[in-house]
Design an enzyme around this catalytic site. Structure first.
Site, mmCIF file in Angstrom:
data_model
loop_
_atom_site.group_PDB
_atom_site.id
_atom_site.type_symbol
_atom_site.label_atom_id
_atom_site.label_comp_id
_atom_site.label_asym_id
_atom_site.label_seq_id
_atom_site.Cartn_x
_atom_site.Cartn_y
_atom_site.Cartn_z
ATOM 1 N N PRO A 77 3.742 -38.028 29.378
ATOM 2 C CA PRO A 77 4.955 -37.644 28.649
ATOM 3 C C PRO A 77 5.541 -38.792 27.833
ATOM 4 O O PRO A 77 6.343 -38.568 26.935
ATOM 5 C CB PRO A 77 5.921 -37.186 29.748
ATOM 6 C CG PRO A 77 5.295 -37.527 31.050
ATOM 7 C CD PRO A 77 3.869 -37.857 30.827
ATOM 8 N N GLU A 104 2.617 -39.919 39.416
ATOM 9 C CA GLU A 104 3.496 -40.614 38.464
ATOM 10 C C GLU A 104 2.710 -41.299 37.339
ATOM 11 O O GLU A 104 3.296 -41.963 36.496
ATOM 12 C CB GLU A 104 4.381 -41.623 39.199
ATOM 13 C CG GLU A 104 5.299 -41.001 40.246
ATOM 14 C CD GLU A 104 6.143 -39.845 39.696
ATOM 15 O OE1 GLU A 104 6.838 -40.051 38.691
ATOM 16 O OE2 GLU A 104 6.088 -38.745 40.287
ATOM 17 N N ARG A 138 -11.418 -26.635 17.302
ATOM 18 C CA ARG A 138 -11.416 -25.632 16.234
ATOM 19 C C ARG A 138 -11.526 -26.249 14.846
ATOM 20 O O ARG A 138 -11.775 -25.540 13.871
ATOM 21 C CB ARG A 138 -10.187 -24.717 16.321
ATOM 22 C CG ARG A 138 -8.885 -25.405 16.081
ATOM 23 C CD ARG A 138 -7.704 -24.449 16.201
ATOM 24 N NE ARG A 138 -7.549 -23.562 15.052
ATOM 25 C CZ ARG A 138 -7.054 -23.923 13.871
ATOM 26 N NH1 ARG A 138 -6.679 -25.178 13.669
ATOM 27 N NH2 ARG A 138 -6.949 -23.066 12.887
ATOM 28 N N ASP A 189 -5.162 -25.032 6.690
ATOM 29 C CA ASP A 189 -4.261 -26.020 6.101
ATOM 30 C C ASP A 189 -4.706 -26.475 4.715
ATOM 31 O O ASP A 189 -3.877 -26.638 3.828
ATOM 32 C CB ASP A 189 -4.151 -27.253 7.013
ATOM 33 C CG ASP A 189 -4.486 -26.921 8.445
ATOM 34 O OD1 ASP A 189 -3.563 -26.581 9.193
ATOM 35 O OD2 ASP A 189 -5.680 -26.988 8.786
HETATM 36 O O1 97T Z 1 3.948 -34.315 32.007
HETATM 37 C C1 97T Z 1 2.716 -34.881 32.020
HETATM 38 C C2 97T Z 1 2.187 -35.337 33.226
HETATM 39 C C3 97T Z 1 0.942 -35.931 33.227
HETATM 40 C C4 97T Z 1 0.220 -36.057 32.057
HETATM 41 C C5 97T Z 1 0.733 -35.591 30.844
HETATM 42 C C6 97T Z 1 1.987 -34.992 30.821
HETATM 43 C C7 97T Z 1 2.520 -34.538 29.517
HETATM 44 O O2 97T Z 1 1.825 -34.658 28.375
HETATM 45 N N1 97T Z 1 2.556 -34.195 27.367
HETATM 46 C C8 97T Z 1 3.709 -33.733 27.837
HETATM 47 C C9 97T Z 1 3.721 -33.948 29.217
#
Ligand code: 97T
Length: 263
Positions: free
Chosen positions: A90, A117, A159, A174
């Site tokens: 994230p 984590e 794709r 596109d």
């Molecule tokens: O929330 C996550 C947890 C682990 C690995 C990737 C993510 C994530 O990737 N993009 C949004 C959230």
């Protein structure tokens, strides 16, 4: 293109056996190899995680296991040009259509799926010295692990590969769209019958007047962009807007920057 995916849940990747990506694999356009990270754990419990230094909640994935896994998958240095490594998190850079296009031009991608984590940061530091490593986020929400993010990225990249979509459709995509439409979301679409449960298809689409159809579609695209993606509407390049566009945006009580109003 070769894709390696390392995960403690290889079963997550069953969808890659079907549809577009499955067909591309059958044809040999795509060579997808999914690896069980625990195969590189040495203890009886196949441990892949441990408590975080500095304290805090959750568990962190151990660097030694990841190191052995990645070393095995990428092979000896100089054996072949190494893959680009993608780590979903994230806290990564946003995954966009632009990044998908860039990745579609690579011969080899390695996806490292973290759970808990995340992966001990020294793994990314170690491989950054040997190959291109990108930490990538697919959006502002939290998943349980990187697996679903990898499915999203593999579909978006897959794709775009030559021959995966069928050429007819890829041309419509596109590249063929006029520059201005790239910054608008798509409007509504309809097929037969002309009336369904009392809902009529907009008459203009049945009119056969191609100019009016194009104008109507653009209006609908602008309406939806303003309603659903105001940040895209705010970023519209005035050079790509005609007088009709500007009038419509005004009606939608959407204001351009004052310097653009002179045009
Ligand atoms: O929330 C996550 C947890 C682990 C690995 C990737 C993510 C994530 O990737 N993009 C949004 C959230």
């Amino acid at each position: 293109m070769r894709l390696d995916i390392i995960s403690i849940f290889p079963e997550y990747f069953a969808p890659l056996d079907v549809s577009l990506i499955g067909k591309a694999r059958e044809r040999g356009t795509l060579d997808v190899r999914v690896h069980q990270l625990r195969d590189w754990a040495h203890d009886v419990h196949k441990t892949v995680d441990d408590t975080p230094y500095g304290g805090g909640p959750g568990m962190v994935m151990k660097p030694e296991v990841w190191g052995e896994a990645i070393d095995t998958v990428i092979g000896a240095p100089g054996e072949a040009p190494p893959p680009r490594m993608i780590v979903p998190t994230p806290s990564g850079r946003p995954f966009t259509q632009e990044l998908a296009q860039e990745l579609a031009g690579e011969p080899w991608l390695l996806f490292a799926c973290g759970r808990y984590e995340g992966i001990d940061s020294r793994v990314m530091a170690e491989y950054s010295a040997r190959l291109r490593v990108d930490e990538v986020s697919i959006g502002d929400y939290v998943l349980a692990g990187g697996e679903v993010a990898v499915l999203v990225m593999v579909e978006a990249v897959g794709r775009l590969l030559p021959g995966v979509l069928g050429n007819a459709q890829s041309a419509v995509d596109d590249s063929f769209a006029p520059g201005s439409m790239r910054n608008l979301v798509e409007g509504p679409v309809y097929t037969k019958p002309p009336v369904w449960r009392g809902h009529e298809v907009p008459a203009v689409l049945l009119s056969g007047h191609h100019g009016n159809v194009a104008r109507w579609r653009r209006d609908e695209a602008i309406r939806r962009t303003v309603r659903n993606r105001p940040e895209l509407a705010a970023a519209l390049d005035p050079e790509t807007l005609d007088k009709h566009d500007r009038k419509l945006l005004e009606e939608l009580s959407f204001r351009l920057q004052p310097e653009d109003m002179a045009n």
